[in-house]
Scaffold this active site. Structure first.
Site, PDB file in Angstrom:
ATOM      1  N   ASP A   1       4.865  15.614  74.093  1.00 34.31           N
ATOM      2  CA  ASP A   1       4.446  16.029  75.438  1.00 34.31           C
ATOM      3  C   ASP A   1       4.938  15.081  76.531  1.00 34.31           C
ATOM      4  O   ASP A   1       4.177  14.275  77.080  1.00 34.31           O
ATOM      5  CB  ASP A   1       2.932  16.176  75.509  1.00 34.31           C
ATOM      6  CG  ASP A   1       2.489  16.892  76.785  1.00 34.31           C
ATOM      7  OD1 ASP A   1       3.375  17.346  77.545  1.00 34.31           O
ATOM      8  OD2 ASP A   1       1.275  17.002  77.020  1.00 34.31           O
TER       9      ASP A   1
ATOM     10  N   ASP B   1       2.437   9.675  80.423  1.00 27.84           N
ATOM     11  CA  ASP B   1       1.084  10.033  80.015  1.00 27.84           C
ATOM     12  C   ASP B   1       0.877   9.592  78.570  1.00 27.84           C
ATOM     13  O   ASP B   1       0.438  10.363  77.715  1.00 27.84           O
ATOM     14  CB  ASP B   1       0.875  11.544  80.160  1.00 27.84           C
ATOM     15  CG  ASP B   1      -0.588  11.952  80.057  1.00 27.84           C
ATOM     16  OD1 ASP B   1      -1.468  11.118  80.359  1.00 27.84           O
ATOM     17  OD2 ASP B   1      -0.862  13.111  79.678  1.00 27.84           O
TER      18      ASP B   1
ATOM     19  N   ASN C   1      -1.277  11.762  72.809  1.00 26.39           N
ATOM     20  CA  ASN C   1       0.115  12.209  72.844  1.00 26.39           C
ATOM     21  C   ASN C   1       0.980  11.458  71.842  1.00 26.39           C
ATOM     22  O   ASN C   1       2.205  11.421  71.971  1.00 26.39           O
ATOM     23  CB  ASN C   1       0.691  12.059  74.250  1.00 26.39           C
ATOM     24  CG  ASN C   1       0.269  13.197  75.163  1.00 26.39           C
ATOM     25  OD1 ASN C   1      -0.024  14.297  74.694  1.00 26.39           O
ATOM     26  ND2 ASN C   1       0.236  12.942  76.465  1.00 26.39           N
TER      27      ASN C   1
END
Length: 329
Positions: free
Chosen positions: A221, A204, A209
């Site tokens: 994360d 992701d 992030n």
């Protein structure tokens, strides 16, 4: 008010403080919820020490083995001086802790700014560090984490939305046929590509992030870390028109190739991966709609206007799947 059946119903501010204090910390009772919906993440103030970040995992989403494998990967990266923010280990208790019915982890508070990806020099640096992450990710496979697949991200997403009647009746036929056509076309793209080189990736890796500090991207994360193709951690850094994305790609790949071999064939999958993300995102919101945090944070979801715009977006993706892929020129 949250119903008693909701997974976070018992996670009150007092429970958050008690969980932190069970580790020996002395809190000053300051709790700030952070921008996280899948899990519950808080900044907790400590007396005489910097604040910490406490992440309570959504019950039932990942198994204990899957969470520990995520933690192990981030710690492996840290050992090689790759800038990620790992969970703190607490002696024999390790990195995954328990309080009542919750599993949680603690992180040092890391302050940085969003990456400026319109700066091509920053993209060169970003490519280097993603390449380093992937060089480590290729050393071994995950044993417990899931894989990035069309089945999981698109087929299951479509099935959930249709079986649970999220689509308005007058829009359901359009979604039903279009989503199946997209799945068929994406599966054809993956089949035409041939066997994918799957490795441990962030999963992701969007700009939200990444925290930029001292000319270095710091990755946070890893909750969605999976086995998948390397391009998944690169395509979300591209934006703008085709010429802009082409220039950005060249910088990313130049940096990436310094540490890991980029597979140019994966460029053919960018629009397929974007479509998978769009389909999965809508189903993710639908799956979490009974969580009171979601209707409050996403009031525009599950309206007729939302679904009409989503179908239009998917139609645009259907056309983009036939556009020529970006190239390394």
């Amino acid at each position: 008010m949250e119903s008693s059946s909701h997974p976070y119903a018992d996670l009150s501010p007092v429970a958050v403080l008690e969980a932190v204090e069970s580790l020996g910390f002395e809190t000053d009772a300051r709790i700030f919820p952070l921008n996280s919906y899948e899990n519950r993440v808080y900044q907790v103030g400590l007396i005489g020490k910097p604040s910490i970040i406490v992440k309570f995992y959504r019950p039932g989403r990942w198994t204990t083995a899957q969470i520990l494998e995520e933690h192990s990967y981030t710690l492996e990266l840290v050992e090689l001086e790759i800038p990620v923010v790992p969970p703190i280990a607490f002696g024999s208790a390790g990195t995954l802790l328990g309080y009542k019915n919750f599993q949680f982890s603690v992180f040092e508070q890391f302050l940085g700014r969003p990456p400026e990806l319109d700066n091509l020099d920053n993209l060169l640096v970003m490519g280097r560090f993603v390449g380093r992450i992937h060089a480590v990710g290729a050393l071994r496979d995950f044993e417990h984490r899931v894989e990035l697949t069309v089945e999981r991200l698109a087929v299951h997403s479509r099935q959930f939305l249709l079986e649970n009647n999220f689509l308005p009746k007058d829009l359901r036929p359009a979604y039903e046929s279009l989503s199946q056509d997209l799945i068929d076309k994406i599966q054809q793209r993956f089949s035409a590509h041939g066997e994918l080189r799957k490795l441990r990736i962030h999963g992701d890796c969007h700009p939200g992030n990444v925290l930029w500090k001292d000319e270095t991207p710091n990755f946070v994360d890893f909750d969605d870390t999976v086995m998948g193709p390397g391009i998944q951690d690169l395509w979300m850094m591209l934006s703008g028109d085709r010429n802009q994305r082409q220039a950005q790609l060249l910088e990313l790949v130049e940096g990436y190739n310094e540490f890991y071999d980029f597979r140019a064939s994966e460029l053919e999958l960018i629009e397929s991966l974007r479509t998978l993300r769009l389909m999965h995102y809508s189903a993710w919101l639908a799956r979490r709609w009974e969580d009171p945090a979601f209707p409050m944070s996403f009031p525009w979801f599950n309206t007729e206007r939302y679904w009409a715009e989503h179908i239009l977006e998917l139609r645009e993706q259907f056309s983009l799947l036939d556009e020529p892929a970006l190239r390394l020129i």
